[in-house]
Design an enzyme around this catalytic site. Sequence first.
Site, PDB file in Angstrom:
ATOM      1  N   GLY A 189      16.170 -12.834 -19.575  1.00 38.04           N
ATOM      2  CA  GLY A 189      17.594 -12.940 -19.257  1.00 38.04           C
ATOM      3  C   GLY A 189      18.525 -12.499 -20.366  1.00 38.04           C
ATOM      4  O   GLY A 189      19.673 -12.945 -20.424  1.00 38.04           O
ATOM      5  N   SER A 190      18.066 -11.597 -21.247  1.00 35.12           N
ATOM      6  CA  SER A 190      18.958 -11.193 -22.337  1.00 35.12           C
ATOM      7  C   SER A 190      20.163 -10.409 -21.801  1.00 35.12           C
ATOM      8  O   SER A 190      21.270 -10.528 -22.335  1.00 35.12           O
ATOM      9  CB  SER A 190      18.209 -10.395 -23.403  1.00 35.12           C
ATOM     10  OG  SER A 190      17.826  -9.131 -22.909  1.00 35.12           O
ATOM     11  N   ASN A 191      19.970  -9.624 -20.736  1.00 36.86           N
ATOM     12  CA  ASN A 191      21.122  -8.914 -20.162  1.00 36.86           C
ATOM     13  C   ASN A 191      22.109  -9.894 -19.549  1.00 36.86           C
ATOM     14  O   ASN A 191      23.324  -9.734 -19.687  1.00 36.86           O
ATOM     15  CB  ASN A 191      20.666  -7.879 -19.133  1.00 36.86           C
ATOM     16  CG  ASN A 191      20.236  -6.592 -19.799  1.00 36.86           C
ATOM     17  OD1 ASN A 191      21.061  -5.806 -20.232  1.00 36.86           O
ATOM     18  ND2 ASN A 191      18.924  -6.407 -19.926  1.00 36.86           N
ATOM     19  N   MET A 207      12.116  -8.104 -11.090  1.00 39.48           N
ATOM     20  CA  MET A 207      10.933  -7.245 -11.001  1.00 39.48           C
ATOM     21  C   MET A 207      10.447  -7.044  -9.563  1.00 39.48           C
ATOM     22  O   MET A 207       9.245  -7.010  -9.309  1.00 39.48           O
ATOM     23  CB  MET A 207       9.810  -7.824 -11.872  1.00 39.48           C
ATOM     24  CG  MET A 207      10.180  -7.974 -13.341  1.00 39.48           C
ATOM     25  SD  MET A 207      10.772  -6.426 -14.082  1.00 39.48           S
ATOM     26  CE  MET A 207       9.209  -5.592 -14.308  1.00 39.48           C
ATOM     27  N   ARG A 208      11.379  -6.909  -8.638  1.00 41.34           N
ATOM     28  CA  ARG A 208      11.018  -6.656  -7.230  1.00 41.34           C
ATOM     29  C   ARG A 208      11.836  -5.493  -6.702  1.00 41.34           C
ATOM     30  O   ARG A 208      13.004  -5.339  -7.097  1.00 41.34           O
ATOM     31  CB  ARG A 208      11.340  -7.875  -6.358  1.00 41.34           C
ATOM     32  CG  ARG A 208      10.750  -9.161  -6.833  1.00 41.34           C
ATOM     33  CD  ARG A 208       9.362  -9.371  -6.292  1.00 41.34           C
ATOM     34  NE  ARG A 208       8.756 -10.540  -6.940  1.00 41.34           N
ATOM     35  CZ  ARG A 208       7.540 -10.989  -6.668  1.00 41.34           C
ATOM     36  NH1 ARG A 208       6.790 -10.384  -5.769  1.00 41.34           N
ATOM     37  NH2 ARG A 208       7.067 -12.031  -7.299  1.00 41.34           N
ATOM     38  N   LEU A 209      11.244  -4.770  -5.772  1.00 40.50           N
ATOM     39  CA  LEU A 209      12.015  -3.737  -5.070  1.00 40.50           C
ATOM     40  C   LEU A 209      12.890  -4.428  -4.035  1.00 40.50           C
ATOM     41  O   LEU A 209      12.511  -5.460  -3.479  1.00 40.50           O
ATOM     42  CB  LEU A 209      11.074  -2.750  -4.387  1.00 40.50           C
ATOM     43  CG  LEU A 209      10.238  -1.894  -5.338  1.00 40.50           C
ATOM     44  CD1 LEU A 209       9.239  -1.059  -4.550  1.00 40.50           C
ATOM     45  CD2 LEU A 209      11.141  -1.006  -6.171  1.00 40.50           C
ATOM     46  N   HIS A 255      18.220  -0.032 -16.026  1.00 34.41           N
ATOM     47  CA  HIS A 255      16.852   0.445 -16.233  1.00 34.41           C
ATOM     48  C   HIS A 255      16.740   1.039 -17.642  1.00 34.41           C
ATOM     49  O   HIS A 255      17.635   1.774 -18.073  1.00 34.41           O
ATOM     50  CB  HIS A 255      16.514   1.508 -15.174  1.00 34.41           C
ATOM     51  CG  HIS A 255      15.134   2.052 -15.336  1.00 34.41           C
ATOM     52  ND1 HIS A 255      14.014   1.353 -14.944  1.00 34.41           N
ATOM     53  CD2 HIS A 255      14.687   3.213 -15.877  1.00 34.41           C
ATOM     54  CE1 HIS A 255      12.935   2.065 -15.232  1.00 34.41           C
ATOM     55  NE2 HIS A 255      13.314   3.198 -15.797  1.00 34.41           N
TER      56      HIS A 255
HETATM   57  C1  GRF Z   1      15.549  -4.810 -19.272  1.00 34.74           C
HETATM   58  O1  GRF Z   1      14.929  -4.032 -20.255  1.00 34.74           O
HETATM   59  C2  GRF Z   1      15.981  -3.972 -18.102  1.00 34.74           C
HETATM   60  O2  GRF Z   1      16.210  -2.649 -18.431  1.00 34.74           O
HETATM   61  C3  GRF Z   1      14.824  -4.051 -17.160  1.00 34.74           C
HETATM   62  O3  GRF Z   1      14.287  -5.330 -17.342  1.00 34.74           O
HETATM   63  C4  GRF Z   1      14.592  -5.813 -18.651  1.00 34.74           C
HETATM   64  C5  GRF Z   1      15.209  -7.172 -18.502  1.00 34.74           C
HETATM   65  O4  GRF Z   1      15.332  -7.835 -19.699  1.00 34.74           O
HETATM   66  N1  GRF Z   1      15.270  -3.774 -15.813  1.00 34.74           N
HETATM   67  P1  GRF Z   1      16.156  -9.192 -19.791  1.00 34.74           P
HETATM   68  O5  GRF Z   1      15.469 -10.207 -18.873  1.00 34.74           O
HETATM   69  O6  GRF Z   1      17.558  -8.918 -19.393  1.00 34.74           O
HETATM   70  O7  GRF Z   1      16.017  -9.603 -21.226  1.00 34.74           O
END
Ligand code: GRF
Length: 196
Positions: free
Chosen positions: A12-14, A92-94, A111
Amino acid sequence: MFTIGVLGSGKGSNFRAIQSAIEAGTLKARTGVVVSDVADSGILVFAREKGIPAHHVDPASNRARLAPEIEQQIVSLLREHGVQLVVLAGFMRLIGQPLLEAFPRRIVNIHPSLLPRHRGLAAWKQALEAGDTETGCTVHYVDHGMDTGEIIAQRRVPVLPGDTPESLHARIQEAEHILYPEVIASLIQQFSTSNK
Ligand code: GRF
């Protein structure tokens, strides 16, 4: 207040970066709900720490695409919490028909490559293996495919001599944490002007 809903499977860093931008006032939105297919994911732990509604949806199988009835549960949660834009942050799902129909052109993803190069898993490793001297990250609309939706914005990252998969991934993630909140803010701006 414009409401986003966040879907994630990992640390969840984003989402943390998005939430920091919200708290700093540079992203004028609120997070209505966070949904994960992984019960003990960092993204759910962080959402709970912040007092944001956080739900685990049982994926029932390990297939790349969730069953339609499970996606429908996610749609219901997002609607219940007034979500106007669905933000995939390490989900991590389509994505399939129920979500795409409920939120047309309102689902975005980040991405870790300069799409259309290196779709799919561990894109930073793909960039290293290809000998690329530059990679980056891409925010795109989500469609049925894997990382195939229309590109909204990109940020470039150099590949440096001696880079390992870990060092390169970390540099790409720093770029993601800048790009994603900025792009979400500008989309919200666009939505509000096109509604006037
Ligand atoms: C990120 O690198 C993003 O590009 C990919 O999944 C990762 C998620 O990382 N889709 P986080 O859970 O946000 O740390």
